[in-house]
Design a protein around this motif. Structure first.
Motif, PDB file in Angstrom:
ATOM      1  N   GLY A 184     -12.384   6.988  46.890  1.00 18.41           N
ATOM      2  CA  GLY A 184     -11.340   6.215  46.194  1.00 18.41           C
ATOM      3  C   GLY A 184      -9.948   6.372  46.777  1.00 18.41           C
ATOM      4  N   LYS A 185      -9.829   7.148  47.853  1.00 17.51           N
ATOM      5  CA  LYS A 185      -8.499   7.376  48.429  1.00 17.51           C
ATOM      6  C   LYS A 185      -8.073   6.174  49.295  1.00 17.51           C
ATOM      7  CE  LYS A 185      -6.066  11.149  50.305  1.00 17.51           C
ATOM      8  NZ  LYS A 185      -6.121  12.027  51.392  1.00 17.51           N
ATOM      9  N   VAL A 186      -6.906   5.644  49.002  1.00 14.73           N
ATOM     10  CA  VAL A 186      -6.439   4.454  49.715  1.00 14.73           C
ATOM     11  C   VAL A 186      -5.019   4.707  50.226  1.00 14.73           C
ATOM     12  CG1 VAL A 186      -5.831   2.025  49.397  1.00 14.73           C
ATOM     13  CG2 VAL A 186      -7.821   2.938  48.250  1.00 14.73           C
ATOM     14  N   ASP A 240      -1.537   8.801  56.006  1.00 11.39           N
ATOM     15  CA  ASP A 240      -1.186   9.597  54.822  1.00 11.39           C
ATOM     16  C   ASP A 240       0.297   9.963  54.855  1.00 11.39           C
ATOM     17  OD1 ASP A 240      -1.696  11.152  57.092  1.00 11.39           O
ATOM     18  OD2 ASP A 240      -2.218  12.929  55.909  1.00 11.39           O
ATOM     19  N   LYS A 253      -1.560   3.036  52.769  1.00 10.63           N
ATOM     20  CA  LYS A 253      -1.017   1.754  53.195  1.00 10.63           C
ATOM     21  C   LYS A 253      -0.190   1.929  54.471  1.00 10.63           C
ATOM     22  CE  LYS A 253       2.547   1.656  49.533  1.00 10.63           C
ATOM     23  NZ  LYS A 253       3.242   2.798  49.653  1.00 10.63           N
ATOM     24  N   ALA A 286     -14.438   7.217  51.053  1.00 15.51           N
ATOM     25  CA  ALA A 286     -13.119   7.875  50.986  1.00 15.51           C
ATOM     26  C   ALA A 286     -12.844   8.457  49.606  1.00 15.51           C
ATOM     27  CB  ALA A 286     -12.025   6.867  51.355  1.00 15.51           C
ATOM     28  N   CYS A 327      -8.442   2.248  54.088  1.00 19.33           N
ATOM     29  CA  CYS A 327      -9.427   3.021  53.330  1.00 19.33           C
ATOM     30  C   CYS A 327     -10.530   3.457  54.282  1.00 19.33           C
ATOM     31  CB  CYS A 327      -9.993   2.133  52.200  1.00 19.33           C
ATOM     32  SG  CYS A 327     -11.125   3.020  51.133  1.00 19.33           S
ATOM     33  N   ASN A 328     -10.785   4.732  54.320  1.00 17.46           N
ATOM     34  CA  ASN A 328     -11.807   5.278  55.215  1.00 17.46           C
ATOM     35  C   ASN A 328     -11.558   4.866  56.670  1.00 17.46           C
ATOM     36  OD1 ASN A 328     -14.171   6.741  55.729  1.00 17.46           O
ATOM     37  ND2 ASN A 328     -15.445   4.899  55.604  1.00 17.46           N
ATOM     38  N   ASP A 367     -16.383   1.662  51.890  1.00 16.69           N
ATOM     39  CA  ASP A 367     -15.269   2.507  52.349  1.00 16.69           C
ATOM     40  C   ASP A 367     -14.650   3.266  51.183  1.00 16.69           C
ATOM     41  OD1 ASP A 367     -15.393   1.908  55.068  1.00 16.69           O
ATOM     42  OD2 ASP A 367     -14.356   0.012  54.758  1.00 16.69           O
ATOM     43  N   LEU A 368     -14.537   2.607  50.041  1.00 16.52           N
ATOM     44  CA  LEU A 368     -13.964   3.272  48.860  1.00 16.52           C
ATOM     45  C   LEU A 368     -14.800   4.477  48.451  1.00 16.52           C
ATOM     46  CD1 LEU A 368     -12.740   0.432  46.456  1.00 16.52           C
ATOM     47  CD2 LEU A 368     -11.421   2.406  47.216  1.00 16.52           C
TER      48      LEU A 368
END
Ligand code: SF4
Length: 459
Positions: A353-355, A219, A357, A351, A281-282, A347-348
């Motif tokens: 929908g939190k992704v 994050d 990178k 989480a 993700c997750n 996983d989406l």
């Protein structure tokens, strides 16, 4: 392997400016072609004129890493005047233009006066280039980071690892407390946060766990970079043994528990840099470069686009605008995104929908006594010397040639010379600069012997 001879290293010169009519990107493309590195995945000469340029604003450091690339003379030298730093920033701009990544580094750049450090970052920003701070973090307080952000800093790269011999930390796992503290210092600031780690036999077994730490903190952390310890500079350790680019790539993938494509995009020589891009993700990593042919298509089609990396919303808007004008690529992009979303649906959901990178980077510096000609000629990582940019690896093999030189300055219409040994301005150009490394200022290998000296005859 075609290694440079000692005479060739001595004779190697910084690059002069490109002749009229040759753009920086064209010049980079020519270098890639001549060294056999021009390929669909090559960003140098296509999207960028150079990977990045190191701007060394001090040679002093408050640590003594066992693989340090600095010269044994470093601690005996005074900081170059700010006018000389500005002149080098101007040279970076003249060579590579707007958008160039400038690594504000040293030594540790936070040892420079705070006001000067801010002025330097502001000046880089005023040239529309990207300023990144490369620091061990010890003096990079929250208040300094905030002030640097206001001055225009865009990235901070923290170097933390066991080669630094920080007191009280015996494993990389223990050093995660330091990393976590740095993450909290940078949290919420408009900065991309990177971590640099030297990969060497002493920590190789801990790399997968370290990768897991970076994933858990994606994050805030945007990039984790691993440099292979090399036989260069003043460092006391020189061996690689089990550590090679291939074994480090394997360790990263073991930590990520994912197969990552490290060959879909690159900048410079493939033996020097390897890069992969993960979507997290997750806590699970998905390879963003899973379809290299499509990556190459996008790289070629978007090479002319300028992304505002300081403003993520604007960068995304540029991409959306481009895709809307290119329906075929939009369709390709959308179908791949939909496929990825379907395969990662659990996983989406978990989480919400939190992704995130996270990029993975491996930089394989060369040993000073084994400089591969082709890699040096294809180098994407320059350091700005007083006379122009030069491959970092070649520079590391002869740093004193560029440190033990006077800097010419204009002061009230008079030409003066800055002496880096005394730190004073003088009217006459010194013929010879020499430093004595004493017990007090000795670091690295010099610390093992009580006295050494280095000298340079000014030309
Ligand atoms: S030559 Fe050295 S500094 Fe340049 S890209 Fe290769 S490893 Fe990096």
């Amino acid at each position: 392997m075609d290694y440079l001879t000692a005479e060739e290293v001595r004779a190697w010169q910084p690059y002069p400016l490109a002749p009229d009519g040759v753009t920086p990107r064209k010049r980079a493309r020519r270098r890639m072609e001549l060294t056999g590195q021009w390929a669909p995945w090559q960003a140098l000469g296509r999207r960028m004129a150079i990977g990045c340029v190191a701007l060394e604003i001090t040679q002093r450091c408050n640590l003594d890493c066992t693989y340090c690339y600095l010269s044994e003379s470093s601690e005996a030298l005074k900081d170059i005047p700010i006018e000389e730093v500005f002149r080098r920033v101007d040279m970076i701009f003249e060579h590579y233009g707007a958008g160039t990544g400038v690594q504000v580094t040293g030594g540790d750049p936070t040892l420079r006066k705070r006001d000067e450090l801010l002025q330097i970052v502001r000046y880089i920003k005023s040239k529309d280039m990207r300023a990144s701070l490369f620091t061990n973090g010890i003096k990079a307080t929250r208040s300094l980071l905030e002030a640097l952000c206001e001055a225009g800093l865009e990235d901070v790269a923290f170097h933390v690892d066991l080669t630094q011999r920080r007191k009280g930390y015996n494993t990389e796992a223990e050093l995660n407390a330091v990393r976590q503290a740095y993450i909290e210092r940078a949290r919420g600031l408009p900065l991309s946060v990177f971590f640099n780690t030297t990969a060497y036999p002493g920590n190789f077994h801990e790399l997968p766990a370290l990768v897991r730490f970076f994933i858990a903190n994606c994050d805030v952390v945007r990039l984790c970079s691993f440099q292979l310890g090399a036989d260069t500079g003043r460092g006391v350790q020189r061996q690689r043994v089990t550590v090679s680019a291939e074994t480090v790539l394997a360790a990263i993938q073991e930590g990520a528990q994912a197969k990552l494509n490290f060959g879909a995009a690159s900048a410079g020589h493939s033996a020097c840099n390897r890069y992969a891009y993960g979507i997290v993700c997750n806590g699970r990593v998905y390879d963003f470069y899973g379809d290299p042919a499509f990556v190459h298509k996008m790289l070629a089609a978007t090479a002319h686009l300028k992304f505002d990396r300081a403003d993520k919303r604007r960068a995304v808007a540029t991409m959306i605008d481009f895709l809307l004008r290119n329906p075929r690529l939009l369709a390709g992009f959308a179908s791949r995104a939909a496929k990825a979303a379907w395969s990662g649906r659990r996983d989406l959901l978990a989480a919400k929908g939190k992704v995130g990178k996270l990029s993975f980077f491996v930089h394989n510096f060369m040993d000073a006594c084994q400089l591969d000609r082709e890699r040096a000629e294809a180098c994407s990582f320059m350091v700005m010397t007083p006379q122009g940019p030069m491959s970092m690896c070649v520079h590391n093999a002869k740093r004193d040639d560029y440190l033990l030189v006077p800097a010419m300055l204009k002061k009230e219409h008079k030409v003066m010379f800055f002496n880096p040994v005394t730190g004073r301005l003088q009217a006459d150009k010194p013929d010879k600069l020499a430093v004595t490394v004493t017990r007090k200022n000795a670091r690295g290998r010099a610390g093992k012997t009580s006295q050494t000296s280095a000298e340079h005859i000014s030309k």
